[in-house]
Design a protein around this motif. Structure first.
Motif, PDB file in Angstrom:
ATOM      1  N   GLU A  40       0.843  -1.218   0.000  1.00  0.00           N
ATOM      2  CA  GLU A  40       0.000   0.000   0.000  1.00  0.00           C
ATOM      3  C   GLU A  40       0.878   1.267   0.000  1.00  0.00           C
ATOM      4  O   GLU A  40       0.473   2.316  -0.507  1.00  0.00           O
ATOM      5  CB  GLU A  40      -1.006   0.017   1.156  1.00  0.00           C
ATOM      6  CG  GLU A  40      -0.474  -0.269   2.536  1.00  0.00           C
ATOM      7  CD  GLU A  40      -0.469  -1.752   2.899  1.00  0.00           C
ATOM      8  OE1 GLU A  40      -0.295  -2.598   2.005  1.00  0.00           O
ATOM      9  OE2 GLU A  40      -0.620  -2.056   4.105  1.00  0.00           O
ATOM     10  N   THR A  41       2.087   1.154   0.561  1.00  0.00           N
ATOM     11  CA  THR A  41       2.996   2.304   0.569  1.00  0.00           C
ATOM     12  C   THR A  41       3.510   2.581  -0.846  1.00  0.00           C
ATOM     13  O   THR A  41       3.815   3.724  -1.195  1.00  0.00           O
ATOM     14  CB  THR A  41       4.138   2.059   1.574  1.00  0.00           C
ATOM     15  OG1 THR A  41       3.556   1.665   2.820  1.00  0.00           O
ATOM     16  CG2 THR A  41       4.985   3.299   1.795  1.00  0.00           C
ATOM     17  N   GLU A  42       3.573   1.530  -1.670  1.00  0.00           N
ATOM     18  CA  GLU A  42       3.939   1.743  -3.080  1.00  0.00           C
ATOM     19  C   GLU A  42       2.893   2.628  -3.759  1.00  0.00           C
ATOM     20  O   GLU A  42       3.213   3.443  -4.623  1.00  0.00           O
ATOM     21  CB  GLU A  42       4.016   0.398  -3.827  1.00  0.00           C
ATOM     22  CG  GLU A  42       5.180  -0.461  -3.381  1.00  0.00           C
ATOM     23  CD  GLU A  42       5.226  -1.801  -4.107  1.00  0.00           C
ATOM     24  OE1 GLU A  42       4.154  -2.349  -4.418  1.00  0.00           O
ATOM     25  OE2 GLU A  42       6.331  -2.291  -4.360  1.00  0.00           O
ATOM     26  N   GLU A  43       1.644   2.478  -3.345  1.00  0.00           N
ATOM     27  CA  GLU A  43       0.584   3.296  -3.946  1.00  0.00           C
ATOM     28  C   GLU A  43       0.751   4.772  -3.572  1.00  0.00           C
ATOM     29  O   GLU A  43       0.456   5.657  -4.363  1.00  0.00           O
ATOM     30  CB  GLU A  43      -0.790   2.788  -3.510  1.00  0.00           C
ATOM     31  CG  GLU A  43      -1.076   1.373  -3.996  1.00  0.00           C
ATOM     32  CD  GLU A  43      -2.483   0.933  -3.620  1.00  0.00           C
ATOM     33  OE1 GLU A  43      -3.450   1.466  -4.182  1.00  0.00           O
ATOM     34  OE2 GLU A  43      -2.611   0.056  -2.740  1.00  0.00           O
ATOM     35  N   LEU A  44       1.219   5.007  -2.342  1.00  0.00           N
ATOM     36  CA  LEU A  44       1.472   6.387  -1.902  1.00  0.00           C
ATOM     37  C   LEU A  44       2.614   6.992  -2.733  1.00  0.00           C
ATOM     38  O   LEU A  44       2.522   8.140  -3.195  1.00  0.00           O
ATOM     39  CB  LEU A  44       1.829   6.387  -0.410  1.00  0.00           C
ATOM     40  CG  LEU A  44       2.086   7.754   0.214  1.00  0.00           C
ATOM     41  CD1 LEU A  44       0.781   8.524   0.379  1.00  0.00           C
ATOM     42  CD2 LEU A  44       2.766   7.620   1.579  1.00  0.00           C
ATOM     43  N   VAL A  45       3.668   6.202  -2.936  1.00  0.00           N
ATOM     44  CA  VAL A  45       4.815   6.656  -3.727  1.00  0.00           C
ATOM     45  C   VAL A  45       4.370   6.961  -5.156  1.00  0.00           C
ATOM     46  O   VAL A  45       4.719   8.001  -5.732  1.00  0.00           O
ATOM     47  CB  VAL A  45       5.937   5.582  -3.697  1.00  0.00           C
ATOM     48  CG1 VAL A  45       6.995   5.846  -4.751  1.00  0.00           C
ATOM     49  CG2 VAL A  45       6.569   5.523  -2.309  1.00  0.00           C
ATOM     50  N   GLU A  46       3.554   6.088  -5.695  1.00  0.00           N
ATOM     51  CA  GLU A  46       3.026   6.269  -7.067  1.00  0.00           C
ATOM     52  C   GLU A  46       2.281   7.607  -7.184  1.00  0.00           C
ATOM     53  O   GLU A  46       2.441   8.351  -8.144  1.00  0.00           O
ATOM     54  CB  GLU A  46       2.058   5.101  -7.340  1.00  0.00           C
ATOM     55  CG  GLU A  46       1.417   5.102  -8.702  1.00  0.00           C
ATOM     56  CD  GLU A  46       2.357   4.552  -9.751  1.00  0.00           C
ATOM     57  OE1 GLU A  46       2.912   3.462  -9.513  1.00  0.00           O
ATOM     58  OE2 GLU A  46       2.527   5.209 -10.777  1.00  0.00           O
ATOM     59  N   TRP A  47       1.467   7.888  -6.179  1.00  0.00           N
ATOM     60  CA  TRP A  47       0.682   9.131  -6.157  1.00  0.00           C
ATOM     61  C   TRP A  47       1.616  10.343  -6.141  1.00  0.00           C
ATOM     62  O   TRP A  47       1.455  11.295  -6.919  1.00  0.00           O
ATOM     63  CB  TRP A  47      -0.243   9.117  -4.935  1.00  0.00           C
ATOM     64  CG  TRP A  47      -1.370  10.107  -4.970  1.00  0.00           C
ATOM     65  CD1 TRP A  47      -1.724  10.916  -6.016  1.00  0.00           C
ATOM     66  CD2 TRP A  47      -2.277  10.381  -3.904  1.00  0.00           C
ATOM     67  NE1 TRP A  47      -2.810  11.683  -5.661  1.00  0.00           N
ATOM     68  CE2 TRP A  47      -3.169  11.370  -4.376  1.00  0.00           C
ATOM     69  CE3 TRP A  47      -2.435   9.880  -2.607  1.00  0.00           C
ATOM     70  CZ2 TRP A  47      -4.204  11.875  -3.584  1.00  0.00           C
ATOM     71  CZ3 TRP A  47      -3.462  10.379  -1.811  1.00  0.00           C
ATOM     72  CH2 TRP A  47      -4.342  11.363  -2.301  1.00  0.00           C
ATOM     73  N   ALA A  48       2.612  10.290  -5.257  1.00  0.00           N
ATOM     74  CA  ALA A  48       3.551  11.419  -5.148  1.00  0.00           C
ATOM     75  C   ALA A  48       4.301  11.616  -6.466  1.00  0.00           C
ATOM     76  O   ALA A  48       4.434  12.740  -6.951  1.00  0.00           O
ATOM     77  CB  ALA A  48       4.528  11.182  -4.000  1.00  0.00           C
ATOM     78  N   ILE A  49       4.754  10.525  -7.064  1.00  0.00           N
ATOM     79  CA  ILE A  49       5.498  10.644  -8.327  1.00  0.00           C
ATOM     80  C   ILE A  49       4.599  11.247  -9.411  1.00  0.00           C
ATOM     81  O   ILE A  49       5.006  12.129 -10.164  1.00  0.00           O
ATOM     82  CB  ILE A  49       6.059   9.270  -8.767  1.00  0.00           C
ATOM     83  CG1 ILE A  49       7.161   8.836  -7.805  1.00  0.00           C
ATOM     84  CG2 ILE A  49       6.579   9.321 -10.205  1.00  0.00           C
ATOM     85  CD1 ILE A  49       7.653   7.422  -8.014  1.00  0.00           C
ATOM     86  N   SER A  50       3.337  10.813  -9.436  1.00  0.00           N
ATOM     87  CA  SER A  50       2.442  11.292 -10.493  1.00  0.00           C
ATOM     88  C   SER A  50       2.186  12.802 -10.356  1.00  0.00           C
ATOM     89  O   SER A  50       2.001  13.485 -11.352  1.00  0.00           O
ATOM     90  CB  SER A  50       1.125  10.518 -10.489  1.00  0.00           C
ATOM     91  OG  SER A  50       0.352  10.896  -9.366  1.00  0.00           O
ATOM     92  N   LEU A  51       2.200  13.330  -9.142  1.00  0.00           N
ATOM     93  CA  LEU A  51       1.933  14.761  -8.970  1.00  0.00           C
ATOM     94  C   LEU A  51       3.199  15.605  -9.000  1.00  0.00           C
ATOM     95  O   LEU A  51       3.143  16.812  -9.243  1.00  0.00           O
ATOM     96  CB  LEU A  51       1.180  15.002  -7.660  1.00  0.00           C
ATOM     97  CG  LEU A  51      -0.251  14.445  -7.623  1.00  0.00           C
ATOM     98  CD1 LEU A  51      -0.922  14.776  -6.301  1.00  0.00           C
ATOM     99  CD2 LEU A  51      -1.092  14.990  -8.778  1.00  0.00           C
ATOM    100  N   ALA A  52       4.338  14.977  -8.763  1.00  0.00           N
ATOM    101  CA  ALA A  52       5.591  15.751  -8.693  1.00  0.00           C
ATOM    102  C   ALA A  52       6.353  15.726  -9.998  1.00  0.00           C
ATOM    103  O   ALA A  52       7.238  16.549 -10.209  1.00  0.00           O
ATOM    104  CB  ALA A  52       6.482  15.179  -7.597  1.00  0.00           C
ATOM    105  N   GLY A  53       6.009  14.808 -10.865  1.00  0.00           N
ATOM    106  CA  GLY A  53       6.786  14.532 -12.070  1.00  0.00           C
ATOM    107  C   GLY A  53       7.142  15.738 -12.917  1.00  0.00           C
ATOM    108  O   GLY A  53       8.227  15.791 -13.488  1.00  0.00           O
TER     109      GLY A  53
END
Ligand code: GLN
Length: 289
Positions: free
Chosen positions: A103-116
């Motif tokens: 589930e923490t991978e999902e948090l990382v995915e979210w951050a990457i998608s907004l910070a990219g």
């Protein structure tokens, strides 16, 4: 040794199934057996599945038996093997750090998608543990400078080894976020955290291989103040996040609305609560005013 006496992969699967029935569900036993055989025999999971009659050298069979003894005692396979995978990257783990969760991978995915799209800036991970969030962010957002703090010296040591293993540069600092006035870092564009959030009530429902083996400082929160870390991190973020900077939290599924309220009361904007792949409230994003 005679071929007739040598164990096959299938024999190992059968032994693990029999030995672990009291500790794990059948699908977990299958996943754990496959992972263990793959790591110890240095074979791909596909090969193991395709050729289950492959025989195993005596030394390797012995190692698999020793691991089964530890598994029966409830020790998580990731601590036994000393490694795990997170966001497609290898991580060393030991009982001083929480085992990274999907589930923490999902948090990382979210951050990457907004910070990219951001060109550069600073990211801070609070309560980094193995370093899994900080390191996977640095790997995928190399234009950012990434720092990470943790209260535990042992965790910081592990996280530093993981940064070397993954060939990234992350600035790790041993610090208690509850003493955030002492922390001096440049302002961040992103602050992210998976802080301790398990309550005593949750503990009673948890598997003993989590509660008996994983670090309690990384898991548990006081009964009278279960959101203590969220409040401290939000206050820290008000001082250390740039205007319009992003705050990401992994949360306890039972406290989604309360976490949102804490952030709204502190004037964060665009607060979004998201569920994890199991459909449980698991993460929150907010934007600094
Ligand atoms: N998700 C973890 C668990 O279920 C807890 C992580 C945490 O407390 N931050 O064990």
């Amino acid at each position: 040794m005679l071929l007739c006496c040598m164990k096959t992969i299938n024999d190992v699967f059968a032994e693990y199934k029999k030995g672990l029935g009291a500790v794990y569900e059948l699908n977990e036993i299958e996943a754990i057996s496959l992972l263990t055989i793959s790591e110890v025999c240095n074979l791909s999971k596909a090969k193991i599945k395709a050729f289950p009659e492959t025989t195993i050298a005596a030394k390797v069979a012995e190692k698999l038996e020793d691991i089964l003894v530890e598994l029966k005692a409830g020790k998580p396979i990731q601590y036994i093997l000393g490694t795990t995978e997170f966001y497609g990257l290898p991580f060393l783990v030991n009982p001083s750090v929480l085992i990274p969760r999907p589930e923490t991978e999902e948090l990382v995915e979210w951050a990457i998608s907004l910070a990219g799209n951001e060109q550069k800036g600073n990211i801070l991970d609070i309560g980094t543990g193995s370093g899994c969030i900080a390191i996977s962010l640095k790997k995928n957002l190399p234009q950012f400078d990434v720092s990470a703090i943790d209260i535990s010296a042992e965790a910081i040591k592990t996280a530093e080894s993981n940064a070397v293993l993954n060939k990234v540069d992350v600035n790790f600092i041993q610090q208690d976020i509850l003493k955030y006035a002492e922390i001096e870092l440049p302002n961040s564009s992103i602050i992210i955290s998976n802080p301790p959030y398990v309550t005593l009530h949750d503990k009673t429902q948890m598997h003993t291989n989590v509660t008996d083996f994983e670090p309690h400082t990384a898991l548990f929160v006081p009964k009278n103040d279960p959101l203590i870390f969220y409040k401290a991190i939000a206050d820290f973020a008000l001082l250390n996040l740039l205007p319009a900077g992003l705050l990401f939290f992994e949360i306890n599924e039972s406290y989604g609305e309360e976490t949102v309220k804490i952030l709204a009361d502190k004037q964060f904007k665009n607060i979004e609560l998201r569920k994890d792949m199991s459909g449980r409230d698991r993460m929150v994003k907010a934007v600094n005013h």
